[in-house]
Write a protein that holds these residues in place. Structure first.
Motif, PDB file in Angstrom:
ATOM      1  N   TYR A 101       0.846  -1.212   0.000  1.00  0.00           N
ATOM      2  CA  TYR A 101       0.000   0.000   0.000  1.00  0.00           C
ATOM      3  C   TYR A 101       0.880   1.261   0.000  1.00  0.00           C
ATOM      4  CZ  TYR A 101      -4.261  -2.748   0.842  1.00  0.00           C
ATOM      5  OH  TYR A 101      -5.303  -3.623   0.728  1.00  0.00           O
ATOM      6  N   HIS A 102       1.956   1.232   0.781  1.00  0.00           N
ATOM      7  CA  HIS A 102       2.847   2.392   0.869  1.00  0.00           C
ATOM      8  C   HIS A 102       3.485   2.690  -0.484  1.00  0.00           C
ATOM      9  CE1 HIS A 102       6.682   4.472   1.873  1.00  0.00           C
ATOM     10  NE2 HIS A 102       5.886   5.138   2.668  1.00  0.00           N
ATOM     11  N   ALA A 103       3.788   1.627  -1.256  1.00  0.00           N
ATOM     12  CA  ALA A 103       4.444   1.789  -2.562  1.00  0.00           C
ATOM     13  C   ALA A 103       3.426   1.992  -3.696  1.00  0.00           C
ATOM     14  CB  ALA A 103       5.301   0.563  -2.855  1.00  0.00           C
ATOM     15  N   ASN A 104       2.127   2.052  -3.348  1.00  0.00           N
ATOM     16  CA  ASN A 104       1.055   2.214  -4.339  1.00  0.00           C
ATOM     17  C   ASN A 104       1.032   1.088  -5.364  1.00  0.00           C
ATOM     18  OD1 ASN A 104      -0.080   4.618  -3.317  1.00  0.00           O
ATOM     19  ND2 ASN A 104       1.608   5.775  -4.222  1.00  0.00           N
TER      20      ASN A 104
ATOM     21  N   MET B 220      -2.123  -8.890  -2.680  1.00  0.00           N
ATOM     22  CA  MET B 220      -2.635  -8.087  -3.794  1.00  0.00           C
ATOM     23  C   MET B 220      -3.808  -7.240  -3.319  1.00  0.00           C
ATOM     24  SD  MET B 220      -2.766 -10.754  -6.970  1.00  0.00           S
ATOM     25  CE  MET B 220      -3.080 -12.136  -5.969  1.00  0.00           C
ATOM     26  N   ASP B 221      -4.078  -6.156  -4.043  1.00  0.00           N
ATOM     27  CA  ASP B 221      -5.338  -5.425  -3.872  1.00  0.00           C
ATOM     28  C   ASP B 221      -5.552  -4.642  -5.158  1.00  0.00           C
ATOM     29  OD1 ASP B 221      -7.519  -3.900  -3.265  1.00  0.00           O
ATOM     30  OD2 ASP B 221      -6.875  -3.406  -1.238  1.00  0.00           O
ATOM     31  N   VAL B 222      -6.495  -5.101  -5.976  1.00  0.00           N
ATOM     32  CA  VAL B 222      -6.750  -4.422  -7.259  1.00  0.00           C
ATOM     33  C   VAL B 222      -8.011  -3.554  -7.170  1.00  0.00           C
ATOM     34  CG1 VAL B 222      -5.558  -6.208  -8.628  1.00  0.00           C
ATOM     35  CG2 VAL B 222      -8.033  -6.388  -8.268  1.00  0.00           C
ATOM     36  N   SER B 223      -8.539  -3.364  -5.958  1.00  0.00           N
ATOM     37  CA  SER B 223      -9.764  -2.572  -5.817  1.00  0.00           C
ATOM     38  C   SER B 223      -9.455  -1.075  -5.949  1.00  0.00           C
ATOM     39  CB  SER B 223     -10.437  -2.851  -4.464  1.00  0.00           C
ATOM     40  OG  SER B 223      -9.647  -2.330  -3.415  1.00  0.00           O
ATOM     41  N   GLU B 224     -10.454  -0.317  -6.433  1.00  0.00           N
ATOM     42  CA  GLU B 224     -10.295   1.139  -6.578  1.00  0.00           C
ATOM     43  C   GLU B 224     -10.072   1.788  -5.220  1.00  0.00           C
ATOM     44  OE1 GLU B 224     -12.008   3.569  -9.257  1.00  0.00           O
ATOM     45  OE2 GLU B 224     -11.147   2.168 -10.708  1.00  0.00           O
ATOM     46  N   GLU B 225     -10.812   1.302  -4.230  1.00  0.00           N
ATOM     47  CA  GLU B 225     -10.765   1.914  -2.891  1.00  0.00           C
ATOM     48  C   GLU B 225      -9.580   1.453  -2.067  1.00  0.00           C
ATOM     49  OE1 GLU B 225     -13.397   0.262  -4.131  1.00  0.00           O
ATOM     50  OE2 GLU B 225     -14.570   2.012  -4.766  1.00  0.00           O
ATOM     51  N   ARG B 226      -8.839   0.461  -2.580  1.00  0.00           N
ATOM     52  CA  ARG B 226      -7.674  -0.073  -1.871  1.00  0.00           C
ATOM     53  C   ARG B 226      -8.059  -0.612  -0.488  1.00  0.00           C
ATOM     54  NH1 ARG B 226      -3.868  -1.035  -4.526  1.00  0.00           N
ATOM     55  NH2 ARG B 226      -2.108  -0.086  -3.491  1.00  0.00           N
ATOM     56  N   ASP B 227      -9.199  -1.310  -0.478  1.00  0.00           N
ATOM     57  CA  ASP B 227      -9.693  -1.840   0.796  1.00  0.00           C
ATOM     58  C   ASP B 227     -10.070  -3.323   0.684  1.00  0.00           C
ATOM     59  OD1 ASP B 227     -11.914  -1.616  -0.803  1.00  0.00           O
ATOM     60  OD2 ASP B 227     -13.110  -0.450   0.609  1.00  0.00           O
ATOM     61  N   GLN B 228      -9.542  -3.999  -0.367  1.00  0.00           N
ATOM     62  CA  GLN B 228      -9.861  -5.419  -0.523  1.00  0.00           C
ATOM     63  C   GLN B 228      -8.577  -6.247  -0.667  1.00  0.00           C
ATOM     64  OE1 GLN B 228     -13.067  -6.105  -3.443  1.00  0.00           O
ATOM     65  NE2 GLN B 228     -13.717  -4.018  -2.989  1.00  0.00           N
ATOM     66  N   PRO B 229      -7.825  -6.358   0.433  1.00  0.00           N
ATOM     67  CA  PRO B 229      -6.576  -7.139   0.360  1.00  0.00           C
ATOM     68  C   PRO B 229      -6.853  -8.601   0.072  1.00  0.00           C
ATOM     69  CG  PRO B 229      -7.110  -6.580   2.641  1.00  0.00           C
ATOM     70  CD  PRO B 229      -8.082  -5.834   1.784  1.00  0.00           C
ATOM     71  N   LEU B 230      -5.969  -9.184  -0.717  1.00  0.00           N
ATOM     72  CA  LEU B 230      -6.083 -10.596  -1.088  1.00  0.00           C
ATOM     73  C   LEU B 230      -4.733 -11.246  -0.802  1.00  0.00           C
ATOM     74  CD1 LEU B 230      -7.972 -12.638  -2.515  1.00  0.00           C
ATOM     75  CD2 LEU B 230      -7.049 -11.829  -4.684  1.00  0.00           C
TER      76      LEU B 230
ATOM     77  N   GLU C  90     -10.079 -12.467 -13.943  1.00  0.00           N
ATOM     78  CA  GLU C  90      -9.860 -11.905 -15.281  1.00  0.00           C
ATOM     79  C   GLU C  90      -9.432 -10.453 -15.089  1.00  0.00           C
ATOM     80  OE1 GLU C  90     -13.625 -12.347 -17.268  1.00  0.00           O
ATOM     81  OE2 GLU C  90     -14.553 -10.772 -16.059  1.00  0.00           O
ATOM     82  N   GLY C  91      -9.139  -9.776 -16.178  1.00  0.00           N
ATOM     83  CA  GLY C  91      -8.749  -8.366 -16.082  1.00  0.00           C
ATOM     84  C   GLY C  91      -7.468  -8.181 -15.290  1.00  0.00           C
ATOM     85  N   LEU C  92      -7.393  -7.061 -14.556  1.00  0.00           N
ATOM     86  CA  LEU C  92      -6.165  -6.717 -13.832  1.00  0.00           C
ATOM     87  C   LEU C  92      -5.794  -7.783 -12.801  1.00  0.00           C
ATOM     88  CD1 LEU C  92      -3.869  -4.727 -13.219  1.00  0.00           C
ATOM     89  CD2 LEU C  92      -5.450  -3.469 -11.717  1.00  0.00           C
ATOM     90  N   LEU C  93      -6.807  -8.393 -12.157  1.00  0.00           N
ATOM     91  CA  LEU C  93      -6.488  -9.419 -11.150  1.00  0.00           C
ATOM     92  C   LEU C  93      -5.775 -10.609 -11.796  1.00  0.00           C
ATOM     93  CD1 LEU C  93      -6.573 -10.404  -8.264  1.00  0.00           C
ATOM     94  CD2 LEU C  93      -8.877 -11.322  -8.680  1.00  0.00           C
ATOM     95  N   ALA C  94      -6.241 -11.031 -12.976  1.00  0.00           N
ATOM     96  CA  ALA C  94      -5.600 -12.160 -13.670  1.00  0.00           C
ATOM     97  C   ALA C  94      -4.158 -11.816 -14.049  1.00  0.00           C
ATOM     98  CB  ALA C  94      -6.398 -12.544 -14.917  1.00  0.00           C
ATOM     99  N   ILE C  95      -3.951 -10.603 -14.512  1.00  0.00           N
ATOM    100  CA  ILE C  95      -2.591 -10.164 -14.889  1.00  0.00           C
ATOM    101  C   ILE C  95      -1.698 -10.156 -13.654  1.00  0.00           C
ATOM    102  CG2 ILE C  95      -1.207  -8.227 -15.760  1.00  0.00           C
ATOM    103  CD1 ILE C  95      -3.846  -7.304 -17.226  1.00  0.00           C
ATOM    104  N   CYS C  96      -2.247  -9.574 -12.589  1.00  0.00           N
ATOM    105  CA  CYS C  96      -1.462  -9.432 -11.353  1.00  0.00           C
ATOM    106  C   CYS C  96      -1.093 -10.808 -10.785  1.00  0.00           C
ATOM    107  CB  CYS C  96      -2.273  -8.609 -10.364  1.00  0.00           C
ATOM    108  SG  CYS C  96      -1.270  -7.939  -9.051  1.00  0.00           S
ATOM    109  N   ILE C  97      -2.032 -11.743 -10.784  1.00  0.00           N
ATOM    110  CA  ILE C  97      -1.753 -13.096 -10.276  1.00  0.00           C
ATOM    111  C   ILE C  97      -0.593 -13.714 -11.061  1.00  0.00           C
ATOM    112  CG2 ILE C  97      -2.661 -15.463 -10.191  1.00  0.00           C
ATOM    113  CD1 ILE C  97      -5.415 -14.203  -9.434  1.00  0.00           C
TER     114      ILE C  97
END
Ligand code: K1U
Ligand code: ZN
Length: 170
Positions: A40-43, A61-71, A125-132
Protein backbone atom coordinates in the motif's frame (compact mmCIF):
# COMPACT_ATOMS: atom_id res chain seq x y z
CA UNK A 1 3.94 -3.59 11.42
CA UNK A 2 6.94 -2.58 9.34
CA UNK A 3 7.80 -1.32 5.88
CA UNK A 4 10.06 -3.82 4.12
CA UNK A 5 12.81 -2.85 1.62
CA UNK A 6 11.87 -3.87 -1.93
CA UNK A 7 14.65 -5.48 -4.01
CA UNK A 8 15.39 -3.66 -7.27
CA UNK A 9 16.24 -5.28 -10.59
CA UNK A 10 18.87 -6.57 -11.44
CA UNK A 11 19.37 -7.80 -7.85
CA UNK A 12 20.19 -11.54 -8.23
CA UNK A 13 17.96 -12.40 -5.24
CA UNK A 14 14.95 -11.64 -7.48
CA UNK A 15 15.80 -14.87 -9.33
CA UNK A 16 15.42 -17.10 -6.27
CA UNK A 17 12.75 -19.83 -6.58
CA UNK A 18 10.47 -19.65 -3.51
CA UNK A 19 9.75 -22.72 -1.37
CA UNK A 20 6.22 -23.64 -0.25
CA UNK A 21 4.99 -22.18 3.05
CA UNK A 22 5.01 -25.14 5.47
CA UNK A 23 2.60 -23.71 8.05
CA UNK A 24 0.40 -20.62 8.28
CA UNK A 25 1.59 -19.49 11.71
CA UNK A 26 2.43 -16.22 13.50
CA UNK A 27 5.64 -15.83 11.47
CA UNK A 28 3.63 -15.88 8.22
CA UNK A 29 0.85 -13.67 9.66
CA UNK A 30 3.44 -11.01 10.56
CA UNK A 31 5.03 -11.31 7.10
CA UNK A 32 1.59 -10.85 5.46
CA UNK A 33 0.88 -7.69 7.53
CA UNK A 34 4.29 -6.23 6.68
CA UNK A 35 3.92 -7.04 2.97
CA UNK A 36 0.45 -5.46 2.81
CA UNK A 37 1.74 -2.30 4.49
CA UNK A 38 4.70 -2.21 2.07
CA UNK A 39 2.48 -2.76 -0.99
CA UNK A 40 0.00 0.00 0.00
CA UNK A 41 2.85 2.39 0.87
CA UNK A 42 4.44 1.79 -2.56
CA UNK A 43 1.06 2.21 -4.34
CA UNK A 44 1.34 -1.24 -5.86
CA UNK A 45 -1.54 -3.56 -6.68
CA UNK A 46 0.52 -6.62 -5.78
CA UNK A 47 3.69 -7.75 -4.02
CA UNK A 48 5.39 -11.15 -3.99
CA UNK A 49 7.46 -12.33 -1.03
CA UNK A 50 10.49 -12.68 -3.33
CA UNK A 51 10.51 -8.90 -3.83
CA UNK A 52 11.11 -8.38 -0.09
CA UNK A 53 13.78 -11.10 0.10
CA UNK A 54 11.46 -13.70 1.72
CA UNK A 55 11.67 -16.84 -0.36
CA UNK A 56 8.43 -18.65 0.41
CA UNK A 57 5.32 -18.90 -1.80
CA UNK A 58 3.37 -15.90 -0.54
CA UNK A 59 1.70 -13.06 -2.45
CA UNK A 60 -0.43 -10.08 -1.43
CA UNK A 61 -2.64 -8.09 -3.79
CA UNK A 62 -5.34 -5.43 -3.87
CA UNK A 63 -6.75 -4.42 -7.26
CA UNK A 64 -9.76 -2.57 -5.82
CA UNK A 65 -10.29 1.14 -6.58
CA UNK A 66 -10.77 1.91 -2.89
CA UNK A 67 -7.67 -0.07 -1.87
CA UNK A 68 -9.69 -1.84 0.80
CA UNK A 69 -9.86 -5.42 -0.52
CA UNK A 70 -6.58 -7.14 0.36
CA UNK A 71 -6.08 -10.60 -1.09
CA UNK A 72 -3.53 -13.07 0.28
CA UNK A 73 -2.38 -16.12 -1.68
CA UNK A 74 -0.25 -18.73 0.08
CA UNK A 75 1.22 -21.57 -2.01
CA UNK A 76 -0.73 -20.45 -5.10
CA UNK A 77 -1.07 -22.82 -8.07
CA UNK A 78 -2.80 -22.13 -11.39
CA UNK A 79 -5.45 -24.81 -11.97
CA UNK A 80 -6.80 -23.38 -15.24
CA UNK A 81 -5.68 -20.82 -17.79
CA UNK A 82 -7.64 -19.46 -20.75
CA UNK A 83 -6.47 -20.18 -24.27
CA UNK A 84 -7.08 -16.54 -25.05
CA UNK A 85 -4.19 -14.23 -24.29
CA UNK A 86 -3.79 -10.48 -24.32
CA UNK A 87 -0.96 -8.00 -24.22
CA UNK A 88 -1.10 -5.43 -21.43
CA UNK A 89 1.22 -2.76 -20.13
CA UNK A 90 2.90 -3.97 -16.93
CA UNK A 91 4.96 -2.28 -14.28
CA UNK A 92 6.81 -3.69 -11.29
CA UNK A 93 7.79 -2.25 -7.92
CA UNK A 94 11.19 -3.95 -8.40
CA UNK A 95 11.70 -2.26 -11.79
CA UNK A 96 10.78 1.35 -10.97
CA UNK A 97 9.72 3.64 -13.80
CA UNK A 98 9.67 0.92 -16.48
CA UNK A 99 6.45 -0.15 -18.23
CA UNK A 100 6.09 -2.46 -21.21
CA UNK A 101 3.67 -4.86 -22.89
CA UNK A 102 3.56 -8.49 -21.74
CA UNK A 103 1.38 -11.29 -23.15
CA UNK A 104 -0.64 -13.10 -20.47
CA UNK A 105 -3.60 -15.48 -20.27
CA UNK A 106 -6.79 -13.37 -20.26
CA UNK A 107 -8.33 -15.42 -17.42
CA UNK A 108 -6.98 -17.86 -14.84
CA UNK A 109 -8.16 -19.95 -11.90
CA UNK A 110 -5.81 -20.06 -8.93
CA UNK A 111 -5.94 -22.40 -5.95
CA UNK A 112 -4.26 -21.14 -2.75
CA UNK A 113 -4.47 -20.93 1.01
CA UNK A 114 -5.75 -17.67 2.50
CA UNK A 115 -4.31 -15.86 5.55
CA UNK A 116 -6.22 -18.24 7.85
CA UNK A 117 -4.83 -21.35 6.15
CA UNK A 118 -8.12 -22.12 4.38
CA UNK A 119 -7.99 -23.44 0.82
CA UNK A 120 -9.74 -21.31 -1.81
CA UNK A 121 -10.12 -21.20 -5.57
CA UNK A 122 -10.34 -17.84 -7.33
CA UNK A 123 -11.48 -17.24 -10.91
CA UNK A 124 -9.83 -14.08 -12.18
CA UNK A 125 -9.86 -11.90 -15.28
CA UNK A 126 -8.75 -8.37 -16.08
CA UNK A 127 -6.17 -6.72 -13.83
CA UNK A 128 -6.49 -9.42 -11.15
CA UNK A 129 -5.60 -12.16 -13.67
CA UNK A 130 -2.59 -10.16 -14.89
CA UNK A 131 -1.46 -9.43 -11.35
CA UNK A 132 -1.75 -13.10 -10.28
CA UNK A 133 0.42 -14.22 -13.23
CA UNK A 134 2.95 -11.42 -12.62
CA UNK A 135 3.25 -12.23 -8.88
CA UNK A 136 3.46 -15.98 -9.45
CA UNK A 137 6.31 -15.35 -11.90
CA UNK A 138 8.13 -13.52 -9.07
CA UNK A 139 7.79 -16.64 -6.88
CA UNK A 140 9.52 -18.60 -9.68
CA UNK A 141 12.33 -16.03 -9.80
CA UNK A 142 11.08 -14.40 -12.99
CA UNK A 143 10.82 -10.63 -13.47
CA UNK A 144 8.55 -9.22 -16.22
CA UNK A 145 11.48 -7.68 -18.13
CA UNK A 146 12.55 -11.24 -18.99
CA UNK A 147 9.63 -11.29 -21.48
CA UNK A 148 11.20 -8.34 -23.30
CA UNK A 149 13.95 -8.48 -25.95
CA UNK A 150 17.57 -8.85 -24.75
CA UNK A 151 18.23 -5.37 -26.16
CA UNK A 152 15.43 -3.75 -24.12
CA UNK A 153 16.37 -5.76 -21.03
CA UNK A 154 20.02 -4.67 -21.32
CA UNK A 155 19.00 -1.02 -21.60
CA UNK A 156 16.73 -1.34 -18.54
CA UNK A 157 19.52 -3.02 -16.56
CA UNK A 158 22.00 -0.26 -17.43
CA UNK A 159 19.49 2.50 -16.60
CA UNK A 160 18.53 1.02 -13.22
CA UNK A 161 22.16 0.27 -12.21
CA UNK A 162 23.05 3.88 -13.03
CA UNK A 163 20.12 5.15 -10.92
CA UNK A 164 21.12 2.86 -8.05
CA UNK A 165 24.75 4.11 -8.13
CA UNK A 166 23.54 7.74 -8.14
CA UNK A 167 21.25 7.05 -5.19
CA UNK A 168 24.14 5.46 -3.24
CA UNK A 169 26.33 8.52 -3.87
CA UNK A 170 23.65 11.08 -2.92
O1 K1U B 1 4.77 -7.10 -8.45
C1 K1U B 1 4.80 -5.88 -8.41
O2 K1U B 1 5.87 -5.31 -8.51
C2 K1U B 1 3.53 -5.08 -8.26
C3 K1U B 1 2.94 -4.67 -9.60
C4 K1U B 1 1.82 -5.58 -9.95
C5 K1U B 1 1.34 -5.45 -11.36
C6 K1U B 1 0.48 -4.48 -11.76
C7 K1U B 1 0.06 -4.40 -13.08
C8 K1U B 1 0.48 -5.30 -13.99
C9 K1U B 1 1.33 -6.26 -13.56
C10 K1U B 1 1.75 -6.34 -12.27
C11 K1U B 1 2.42 -3.25 -9.50
O3 K1U B 1 1.70 -2.92 -8.64
S1 K1U B 1 2.87 -2.20 -10.76
C12 K1U B 1 2.32 -0.57 -10.33
C13 K1U B 1 0.88 -0.26 -10.17
O4 K1U B 1 0.58 0.25 -9.14
C14 K1U B 1 -0.23 -0.50 -11.15
C15 K1U B 1 -0.04 -0.98 -12.41
C16 K1U B 1 -1.10 -1.20 -13.27
C17 K1U B 1 -2.39 -0.90 -12.90
C18 K1U B 1 -2.60 -0.41 -11.65
C19 K1U B 1 -1.52 -0.20 -10.78
ZN1 ZN C 1 6.67 -7.18 -9.98
Amino acid sequence: MALLPILSYPDPRLHTVAKPVAQVDARITTQIANMLETMYHANGVGLAATQVDFHERLVVMDVSEERDQPLVLINPELTWVSEETQINEEGCLSVPGIYDGVERHSAVTVQALDEHGNSRSIEAEGLLAICIQHEMDHLMGKVFVEYLSPLKRGRIKTKLLKQQKQAEQA
